[in-house]
Design an enzyme around this catalytic site. Structure first.
Site, PDB file in Angstrom:
ATOM      1  N   SER A  28       4.134  -0.300  -1.722  1.00  0.00           N
ATOM      2  CA  SER A  28       4.148  -0.840  -3.087  1.00  0.00           C
ATOM      3  C   SER A  28       5.438  -0.471  -3.802  1.00  0.00           C
ATOM      4  O   SER A  28       5.980  -1.273  -4.577  1.00  0.00           O
ATOM      5  CB  SER A  28       2.937  -0.314  -3.866  1.00  0.00           C
ATOM      6  N   HIS A  36       0.844  -1.194   0.000  1.00  0.00           N
ATOM      7  CA  HIS A  36       0.000   0.000   0.000  1.00  0.00           C
ATOM      8  C   HIS A  36       0.877   1.240   0.000  1.00  0.00           C
ATOM      9  O   HIS A  36       1.808   1.344   0.807  1.00  0.00           O
ATOM     10  CB  HIS A  36      -0.916   0.004   1.226  1.00  0.00           C
ATOM     11  N   SER A  37       0.619   2.169  -0.916  1.00  0.00           N
ATOM     12  CA  SER A  37       1.324   3.449  -0.961  1.00  0.00           C
ATOM     13  C   SER A  37       2.833   3.231  -1.085  1.00  0.00           C
ATOM     14  O   SER A  37       3.291   2.594  -2.032  1.00  0.00           O
ATOM     15  CB  SER A  37       0.964   4.259   0.295  1.00  0.00           C
ATOM     16  N   LEU A  38       3.615   3.730  -0.131  1.00  0.00           N
ATOM     17  CA  LEU A  38       5.061   3.556  -0.189  1.00  0.00           C
ATOM     18  C   LEU A  38       5.451   2.085  -0.134  1.00  0.00           C
ATOM     19  O   LEU A  38       6.480   1.689  -0.709  1.00  0.00           O
ATOM     20  CB  LEU A  38       5.723   4.322   0.957  1.00  0.00           C
ATOM     21  N   TRP A  76      -1.503  -1.064  -4.146  1.00  0.00           N
ATOM     22  CA  TRP A  76      -2.670  -0.243  -3.777  1.00  0.00           C
ATOM     23  C   TRP A  76      -2.262   1.223  -3.686  1.00  0.00           C
ATOM     24  O   TRP A  76      -1.264   1.549  -3.035  1.00  0.00           O
ATOM     25  CB  TRP A  76      -3.205  -0.645  -2.405  1.00  0.00           C
TER      26      TRP A  76
END
Length: 700
Positions: free
Chosen positions: A346, A342-344, A498
């Site tokens: 990923s 998720h976010s960083l 994500w």
């Protein structure tokens, strides 16, 4: 399991006329259920175990064995219950211990009107008093709890708990009934609490979930463990709803989701970075600065060579540790593994997977290097072979005179070659060979193709504006800082991203295009999932296919349709397009010159000329122009091999209330994935599709 005991009341005495009319009451022992709650959270709510876990704990409790030697795995094997100490400990991650209790009697607490169980010893006292009241038909019993609260059993349907507000007298007398009465319930069946059936023992797939910046993962400031628990529950419910046939045929079990926490390792006392940052933090707007230090600074930490290495090592090390522990606890597991970021998180996984090594590619890499006449793994290759391959055999005598072999040649600079009298053109060929030779020796470049292009692609000229960064000077070819990437002990099957800023980071690193042939060395599938209002998310497909303008793939609603407001918007758009198309055709009909009349159909009539034939068919072509354009088949988009040749940018459908104000729901959109049923169903669909198991009704 607790046995049921039936005790009949003694027959009423002859002298008691009132008792002669009363019917005999039957007592049945209460059925216990096991609960747990955090030890350090004194006012925290008690949560019931699933029915399967509770039955397993009750069977162990009634087995007669020494409870101090009994350890029961619960919650899908993610926790262990130590029956003797009544403690529940997490297996895969660090978490506060939970207190476990065998519960039979409850009272309504002050917090959220949830029922709180009485301690086990006092519950036994209440049960004894209840049994005597039933068997003897003697009610209005008063009992005092260990905290000196008053419990009155009026009748089987009315039992209350008083928490006195007065102070006991100096003689230690019991306080009188004061305060608001609380309801008392016997047995878990009489209280309103949701008890799950349990999780299937068979695990088909394992998914590691990596969080983004900060210690909290949603607007409720919950940890990664809590958010993953929610996502696991959502996916389990969808699995039961959409895979009923496979469940009935025992073809599937469940998907296990395990969290990977790297924030604590970065901000713990081991690194000391928090103290260093706090020392230079300004005292003003302290809460905002504290929030920045705990969350936004993680982006800068990842771009730091020191702490970026710490983050990557932590993520890879945690996944390897959890994977080995998972295999030890689940020796029958034969499924595959996937990863989610998720976010960083990923971006961390993207860089990590980019730098994985696939041993099966070594032979293909050597074959690729031979196309350049640069075989770095062949010890018998001589300087003469290299110069002949580069079509520069005339300079062999120059190098032999200076006693330069192939290894020495690799250390020569442009100025040194110029000093030997090598012209500019041959110097460029030699330096290019040396650069490729060193490039192929790097362990980070053992993939068949690089992210920026195939190894056979000729280098860009100095005047090229497509790519002004020479990626071969970086370790991974995408402008990342120097990091020694560790290797995973497994090969992920699918990588789900994500709300990912991968596209933005690759762009600011200087990468303008991803080679269509590129794919992760050890992961063959990739999905970039995002909410349309997510301010952190970026697309990646346009970096592969730069020449086309196209929309991302729309994730279907988990109920098998588009959301109503999207269908309405699409219908209005289609209606407007049809009206404009009709007006355009009508206008072309009025403004077209008159059509020549066709010759009579007689035997003497001359055949139609080519010009007349084209004029005759022009009208039909013009009328059918719009129809043809509408019925034209969609063009297949080649978005590269990141997802095995399939599309990988997937967008969620916004909710109707979110459409009213995109900015208002921007932050919420970035954190919505943990509870998104549409996202969870996409997970299940792609995971079980690889196992040739489809849903009962395909989602369109």
């Amino acid at each position: 399991m607790s046995s049921q005991v039936k005790v009949e009341a003694s027959p009423p005495s002859v002298s008691s006329a009132s008792n002669e009319m009363e019917t005999t009451m039957t007592y049945e022992a209460v059925i216990p259920h096991w609960f747990y709650h955090k030890i350090q959270d004194d006012r925290g709510s008690w949560n019931p175990f699933s029915r399967e876990d509770s039955d397993q704990l009750e069977a162990a409790f009634c087995s007669g064995h020494n409870p101090n030697s009994i350890v029961i795995p619960v919650c899908g094997g993610r926790y262990d219950v130590y029956l003797g100490s009544r403690r529940m400990l997490s297996v895969y991650w660090d978490e506060e211990d939970s207190e476990v209790q065998r519960c039979t009697w409850f009272y309504k607490g002050d917090k959220d009107n949830k029922y709180v169980p009485y301690p086990e010893n006092f519950s036994e006292t209440l049960e004894d008093a209840y049994m005597q009241a039933v068997t003897r038909n003697e009610w209005k019993k008063r009992l005092e709890s260990p905290s000196r609260d008053l419990i009155i059993l009026h009748n089987p349907k009315l039992m209350v708990h008083y928490q006195p507000t007065g102070i006991p007298d100096e003689w230690g007398g019991t306080p009188s009934e004061q305060g608001r009465p609380r309801t008392v319930k016997r047995g878990v069946e009489s209280i309103s609490v949701e008890i799950l059936q349990g999780e299937p023992a068979q695990i088909d797939h394992l998914v590691f979930m990596v969080h983004g910046i900060g210690p909290a993962c949603d607007l409720q400031f919950r940890s990664i463990v809590q958010c993953v628990n929610d996502f696991r529950l959502v996916s389990l419910n969808l699995l039961h709803a959409h895979y009923k046939k496979a469940n009935e045929q025992v073809q599937i079990g469940r998907v296990e989701f395990l969290p990977v926490n790297w924030h604590n390792a970065l901000h713990a006392d081991a690194t000391g970075v928090d103290n260093d940052i706090q020392r230079i933090t300004l005292p003003s707007i302290s809460r905002l600065r504290q929030f920045t230090n705990e969350t936004l600074l993680d982006l800068f930490f990842y771009n730091s060579p020191t702490y970026g290495q710490t983050i990557v090592n932590t993520v890879c090390g945690e996944m390897n540790r959890i994977y080995q522990l998972f295999l030890e606890r689940n020796p029958a597991f034969k499924g595959c593994v996937s990863v989610t970021g998720h976010s960083l998180g990923s971006l961390i996984l993207f860089d990590l997977l980019t730098n994985q090594v696939d041993p099966t590619l070594s032979s293909r890499l050597r074959a690729k290097a031979s196309e350049y006449n640069a075989e770095p793994q062949t010890p018998k290759q001589t300087l003469k072979d290299v110069l002949e391959a580069l079509e520069l055999p005339e300079f062999l005598s120059v190098f032999e005179k200076e006693m330069i072999d192939i290894e020495t040649l690799a250390m020569c600079t442009d100025q040194e070659l110029k000093g030997l009298g090598i012209p500019l053109g041959p110097r460029k060929k030699i330096l290019q060979y040396v650069k490729r030779r060193g490039h192929l020796k790097e362990s980070n470049f053992t993939t068949e193709t690089s992210l920026v292009g195939d190894l056979t692609q000729p280098p860009l000229s100095s005047g090229s504006t497509l790519n002004v960064v020479n990626y071969e000077y970086f370790d991974v070819g995408i402008g990342q800082v120097r990091i020694d990437y560790p290797q995973l002990s497994f090969h992920p099957q699918i990588f789900f991203a994500w709300g990912s800023p991968i596209g933005m980071f690759l762009t600011v690193r200087g990468l303008k295009r991803i080679d269509p042939n590129y794919q992760f060395p050890t992961c063959k599938r990739f999905f970039n999932i995002y909410h349309p209002f997510d301010p952190v998310a970026y697309r990646i497909e346009p970096m592969v296919l730069r020449e086309e303008e196209f929309e991302p793939m729309l994730i279907p609603h988990h109920k098998g349709r588009k959301r109503m407001h999207l269908e309405l918007k699409e219908g209005l758009t289609r209606m407007g397009t049809d009206i404009l198309g009709s007006l355009r055709v009508a206008w072309q009909t009025f403004t077209r010159p008159p059509m020549p009349s066709l010759p009579p159909s007689t035997a003497e009539a001359a055949p139609l000329s080519v010009s007349n034939l084209s004029l005759a068919t022009e009208a039909n072509s013009a009328v059918k122009l719009e129809e043809v354009s509408v019925k034209e088949e969609p063009i297949h988009l080649d978005v590269g091999m990141l997802n095995g040749g399939q599309r990988f940018d997937y967008v969620l459908q916004e909710k109707p209330i979110e459409s009213f104000n995109e900015y208002l729901f921007a932050l919420q959109s970035h954190l919505c994935y943990w509870t998104s049923e549409d996202t969870a169903l996409l997970f299940l669909k792609e995971i079980y599709q690889t196992m040739d198991i489809s849903m009962d009704q395909p989602i369109q």
